[in-house]
Structures are given as structure tokens and as C-alpha cells.
Design a protein around this motif. Structure first.
Motif, PDB file in Angstrom:
ATOM      1  N   ILE A   1       0.864  -1.192   0.000  1.00  0.00           N
ATOM      2  CA  ILE A   1       0.000   0.000   0.000  1.00  0.00           C
ATOM      3  C   ILE A   1       0.895   1.235   0.000  1.00  0.00           C
ATOM      4  O   ILE A   1       1.731   1.425   0.885  1.00  0.00           O
ATOM      5  N   LEU A   2       0.711   2.061  -1.024  1.00  0.00           N
ATOM      6  CA  LEU A   2       1.456   3.309  -1.144  1.00  0.00           C
ATOM      7  C   LEU A   2       0.548   4.413  -0.606  1.00  0.00           C
ATOM      8  O   LEU A   2      -0.594   4.551  -1.063  1.00  0.00           O
ATOM      9  N   MET A   3       1.038   5.186   0.362  1.00  0.00           N
ATOM     10  CA  MET A   3       0.142   6.155   1.014  1.00  0.00           C
ATOM     11  C   MET A   3      -0.036   7.407   0.166  1.00  0.00           C
ATOM     12  O   MET A   3       0.926   8.116  -0.133  1.00  0.00           O
ATOM     13  N   GLY A   4      -1.295   7.666  -0.194  1.00  0.00           N
ATOM     14  CA  GLY A   4      -1.611   8.807  -1.037  1.00  0.00           C
ATOM     15  C   GLY A   4      -2.770   9.626  -0.508  1.00  0.00           C
ATOM     16  O   GLY A   4      -3.560   9.158   0.315  1.00  0.00           O
ATOM     17  N   PHE A   5      -2.853  10.848  -0.984  1.00  0.00           N
ATOM     18  CA  PHE A   5      -3.913  11.783  -0.600  1.00  0.00           C
ATOM     19  C   PHE A   5      -4.521  12.381  -1.865  1.00  0.00           C
ATOM     20  O   PHE A   5      -3.788  12.712  -2.797  1.00  0.00           O
ATOM     21  N   GLN A   6      -5.856  12.522  -1.881  1.00  0.00           N
ATOM     22  CA  GLN A   6      -6.508  13.131  -3.045  1.00  0.00           C
ATOM     23  C   GLN A   6      -6.708  14.633  -2.866  1.00  0.00           C
ATOM     24  O   GLN A   6      -7.648  15.206  -3.434  1.00  0.00           O
ATOM     25  N   ASN A   7      -5.850  15.244  -2.070  1.00  0.00           N
ATOM     26  CA  ASN A   7      -5.898  16.692  -1.920  1.00  0.00           C
ATOM     27  C   ASN A   7      -4.622  17.101  -1.205  1.00  0.00           C
ATOM     28  O   ASN A   7      -3.938  16.263  -0.605  1.00  0.00           O
ATOM     29  N   SER A   8      -4.321  18.397  -1.247  1.00  0.00           N
ATOM     30  CA  SER A   8      -3.073  18.854  -0.622  1.00  0.00           C
ATOM     31  C   SER A   8      -3.327  19.655   0.653  1.00  0.00           C
ATOM     32  O   SER A   8      -2.479  20.423   1.090  1.00  0.00           O
ATOM     33  N   GLY A   9      -4.504  19.459   1.251  1.00  0.00           N
ATOM     34  CA  GLY A   9      -4.874  20.203   2.459  1.00  0.00           C
ATOM     35  C   GLY A   9      -3.949  19.958   3.639  1.00  0.00           C
ATOM     36  O   GLY A   9      -3.857  20.784   4.543  1.00  0.00           O
ATOM     37  N   MET A  10      -3.253  18.820   3.638  1.00  0.00           N
ATOM     38  CA  MET A  10      -2.335  18.506   4.749  1.00  0.00           C
ATOM     39  C   MET A  10      -1.224  19.549   4.881  1.00  0.00           C
ATOM     40  O   MET A  10      -0.654  19.715   5.946  1.00  0.00           O
ATOM     41  N   PHE A  11      -0.909  20.235   3.788  1.00  0.00           N
ATOM     42  CA  PHE A  11       0.198  21.199   3.843  1.00  0.00           C
ATOM     43  C   PHE A  11      -0.202  22.489   4.570  1.00  0.00           C
ATOM     44  O   PHE A  11       0.660  23.225   5.057  1.00  0.00           O
TER      45      PHE A  11
END
Lengths: 321, 321
Positions: free
Chosen positions: A78-88
Motif C-alpha cells: 500500500i502506497l500512502m496517497g492523498f486526493q488533496n493537498s490540504g495537509m500542507f
């Protein structure tokens, strides 16, 4: 090998079992659509727990070496991905930190404009912002792949131009084969190819040609026609399969916290609820049928490997080898 | 070698130069007093930038091997520490993530009670909370040293009992030598020793005997008398030196966001501002005078090494080797 550029939803143990049975080597998941940094840390923590609870059949991968090791051990990577850049949260220093925590794929925007750029549903796409340029520089430096799915055309073209590493469209189809704002124009596909990137082709009915939903051979044909546009080295799999996505989950994905009004995402008032999977894909474990269908379509063994895994491995290597 | 269990304030380049000139092998810094997770991520990001800007003379260390490497390279090692546990924001999964980001020392409370336990200034010390027990378990698992400076007596004794790894009091003195709520009773020092921990002795005037501020031999004498209480393996250096700490910085440390009223921390209405450093320590680079003073006081070379570095290396090895 079979690498899926994007899935989402609730990964319960039976999903990991289906992925293993379906021969998936590596799947990029979706840790968040709408979260800020704290939600994103919560999501990473939960996935570390999920890994410990399912360590016999799955493992979180952070490098190409990890993917190959998972494959050798018969585990789903499992490659960890996000469908948005809100974490920044508007912070230039956060890509480095989230990369240290194992995040490898970040989509610049989801369905609405943010501080990085415009989404594919925005009436006017700003293009990549100044902060977006800064963030892509950091992502390139610290090994986080830029994903332009759901991203507006102008922002996507800007990102491809700015990025020093190959860019991904993890889950979409060619707009010339299925006209839809979520799908990518030939212009984008050719720019993506010139930058060395890959588009993962989706099985989500709302953005997939009908014939590709009817039979696996139809889906292989769609892949072949996308290869005609982008080239054999720039097409992969990115199903966009959503696990346990019911109406509440779909509403959350579409409305998030930004609106009270009904939204349809890639659907429409007529097709408002979650569409059924393709007829040939009753569950995700059937995805392995693709290899034979591509062979029937006339691709060589080497080409089948590129389309089902090798192209992703190449862009992963370039981004976070 | 010279290891300092705690410093705070603004580390500008001249401070790194003083630390190098003073022969400091490793210093635990203070990234935050009052911050939550986001502030703490910001602080880590800034320190990574600081490391890049001063990489010729300092390096962030994350293990005992890193400390030895920094020593071999003639660079000051900085161990990332926090004087409060606010970064966890009530989340059991956050110690693992912050440990991945390189945080190695976390003080359970600063000057006020939190969700983990009671502070040394609280009229009634709750002892370690249920969340506190959970958090210490995670800190032990993921290699983050528990620091009980500023922590209340009951909470400190609970933490020493619960922790599976040696606990630190990074910066305080023996209360029997200088009565003060910030200093530690003989009971705490003996429990700390039984658990294998270390207390780093401070140079901060408000909590340090006058004779130890007058001359370095006085400070060595204080160290010798603390060894009489805790044993030769359980005493180290933890200066609490504060760089560029003026009145605004001191007010922030004391008032944070929790009060509008004037607070004196370890000071008092009479000694409200930052007290001067010890007379023998005009700047931190003079700290290296300690080695000879300890030798004059009658400690062997092996004992001097334990008191100035070896004991810290041992508890670091136990916690995050």
C-alpha cells in the motif's frame, strides 16, 4: 505484477484479501479528501495500525525496493496517497515532514480550488499558484509524486511544466474517448508523456466509456486507444475503485465541508448515487483478467508488463526510488 | 564529551558557535512550550532549515550513533526535544509519528496541568492520568524519552513507575540543596535512580544554590552532593540555558495562552525578570570548565565522563539507541 495508481474508501480486511487474490502488487490508497494536517496525521496513524493488524497480507510501501519486497513476500503493498493537498496547510515546510512520514502521492486539488491551483470542476481555472510552484519544488525534493487527477486543465499543464519529476494522473481516462471534465484532453496526455509521466486508467462508470464497462476486452481496447494518444510508456492502471462507498461516504467526498448544497461529483442529477462497477468487475479481485485481455488485444508480454505495472514502477523510481 | 540535557531559547548561529567552542557534543533543544501538533510540525520544519543553514557546525541527531558521528565530525549534535506534550493533542497515535519525525525527548507537562498529568506548580497534583499511562507506553515503544522536569512530584513518581524505559529529569536540581517546587525531592531522585534514569543539573539561578552560581567549583560541589543522593550513574548536566530570552520570551514561557495575569515561573515578584547567568558562566562556551572542576573535586576520569556525558548516553541508548 499489477499496480493500481488509485483506490479509495474503507479498506477492511476482506478488501486486502480481494486485492491479494486479484494479484495486486501495489495499490495507492486515499488517506484523505478534505483533511488538514491534523486529520492527515490521524489518517496516517490509523493506517499504521491497519498495517499491524493485517501484516500477514499487506504492508505499507515507501520505495520501489519496498514494492518489490512486498511482491516477493506475497503481500499487497500500500502506497500512502492523498486526493488533496490540504495537509500542507499553506506551509512550505510540510511536504518534507509528510514525506518523512511515508506519504508518496499527493493530488494537488480535489473537486474545488485551493491554495495550490484550480480543480477540473471550477468554471475558471487559475492555473498553478505561486504557492503551488513552491510546493511542487518541495515535493520533487522530498520524493512525493504530484498527482493531477481532479485538477483543472490549466493547472495540470502548469504542474507538468514546473515539475522536475514525472507527474502522474493516477485515475482518469482520455477525454477524447469519454468526454468529461474529470478526463484528460489529448493535449494534457501528450504533455504528460513528454514529461515522462503516466496516467492510470479508471473503471469508475461515470468517467469510463460504456464498452469498457461491458467487457474486460472493451477496457483493454480503451487502454490500447489511450496508448495511441500517450504512448506505450505513459499509460497504466488507476481504477478509482471505492471500497464500501455508500451514500454518506459519497456525500462526504462531494460536499466535504465546503457546501450545504447537493453535489454530484463526476455523476449528475440523473446519476446521483454510486454507479455499479463495470459488468466484468463484480469485485476488485477480477482485475487480474486484464493481463490476458491485453494479450488478446495484441500487446507483447513486455508491453503488458509496462501497462499493468512497469510504467508506474518507472515514475515511482523517478519520484521516490 | 559534554552532553547537555536541556537548553532553550533562540538558537542563532553564534549560539551554535559558542556550543562548538565550549566543547558541547550534544544538546537537547526546546522546540515548543505551548504548541499543539501544527505548531510542533512548524517548529520541526524550522529546525530542519536551521540544520541546512548551519550544517558546517551543527547536525540534528536521532540516535546514539548519530551523536558519536557528530562528535567525530566536530559538530554540535542537537537532539530534538519539547518541554510539553501538547503536540500529541490527546491522540494515542501521535508519539509514533513524532518519533518518526525525529523527536526524542518530551516533557510530560510544562508549568500547568494537562491531559497527561500535573505540573510542579499545581496546588494539587492529579498524578499520571489514564491518557498519560497510554502515552508513556507509546513513547517507550517508539523511542521517545520521558522528561519529568517541571512535572509534579506525584505525576513524576507515577511516570517513573509506569515507564518501561529509564526516565529523565533533563533540567532541575535537588530540592534538598535548593528548596524550590521546580527541584526534585530525594524521594524522586532515588526512584529515578532505581529506574535507571538521570537528572541533568541546571545553572538557572532561580533554582540553583548561590554557591553553585558563584564559582564552577561550587557547581561541581553541588553535583557531588547530588551524586551522594542519586548515585554516580544518575546525575548529568542539564543547564536550562536560555539563548536570547528577553522579557517577551520569558512572558510567553510563563503565561503562554492560559492566563492574562502576571506569572513568575521559577522566579517571584521580587525576581520577576530573567536572572543573570552564574558568575562563572558569562557565556555557554565556558561550560567546558566543568571537567577540570570535577577532577579537582576528586572524581576519577571515568566518573567525570559519566557525569558530563556517559550517563546521558546510557539513558539515550536505552530509550532510542
Amino acid at each position: 505484477m499489477l499496480i493500481d495508481g488509485l483506490q479509495c474508501g474503507d479498506f477492511r480486511r476482506d478488501i486486502f484479501e480481494q486485492l491479494r487474490d486479484g494479484g495486486f502488487t501495489c495499490v495507492t490508497n486515499t488517506l484523505e479528501f478534505w483533511g488538514g494536517a491534523i486529520d492527515s496525521l490521524d489518517a496516517i496513524g490509523k493506517w499504521l495500525d491497519l498495517e499491524r493488524a493485517n501484516s500477514d497480507i499487506m504492508t505499507i510501501v515507501r520505495s520501489v525496493a519496498d514494492i518489490k519486497q512486498a511482491d516477493a513476500n506475497g503481500k499487497v503493498g500500500i502506497l500512502m496517497g492523498f486526493q488533496n493537498s490540504g495537509m500542507f496547510q499553506g506551509r512550505i515546510r510540510f511536504p518534507e515532514l509528510f514525506a518523512q512520514l511515508g506519504v508518496r502521492v499527493v493530488q494537488l486539488t480535489y473537486n474545488i480550488q485551493n491554495d495550490v491551483g484550480g480543480s477540473c470542476y471550477e468554471p475558471s481555472d487559475s492555473g498553478l499558484t505561486r504557492f503551488g510552484r513552491e510546493i511542487i519544488g518541495e515535493m520533487n525534493t522530498y520524493g512525493m509524486m504530484v498527482d493531477c487527477s481532479h485538477v483543472g486543465e490549466r493547472t495540470t499543464l502548469d504542474a507538468i511544466e514546473v515539475s522536475q519529476k514525472p507527474v502522474a494522473v493516477t485515475h482518469a481516462n482520455a477525454a477524447s474517448l469519454k468526454p468529461h471534465p474529470r478526463n484528460k484532453s489529448d493535449k494534457v496526455l501528450q504533455a504528460l508523456a513528454a514529461n515522462g509521466g503516466v496516467m492510470g486508467l479508471a473503471i469508475y462508470r461515470n468517467i469510463t466509456p460504456e464498452a469498457a464497462c461491458d467487457t474486460v476486452d472493451g477496457w483493454a481496447e480503451m487502454m490500447a486507444r489511450t496508448v495511441d494518444i500517450a504512448g506505450i510508456d505513459h499509460v497504466g492502471v488507476g481504477t478509482d475503485a471505492g471500497h464500501y462507498v455508500g451514500t454518506p461516504e459519497l456525500d462526504w467526498m462531494r460536499q466535504g465541508l465546503w457546501t450545504r448544497s447537493e453535489q454530484y461529483g463526476a455523476g449528475s442529477k440523473v446519476v446521483a448515487t454510486m454507479p455499479p462497477p463495470p459488468s466484468w468487475l463484480s469485485d476488485i479481485s477480477k482485475m487480474g483478467l486484464l493481463h490476458d485481455a491485453l494479450t488478446r488485444r495484441g500487446f507483447s508480454a513486455e508491453e503488458v508488463h509496462k501497462l499493468t505495472a512497469g510504467n508506474w514502477l518507472r515514475v515511482y523510481e523517478s519520484n521516490f526510488g
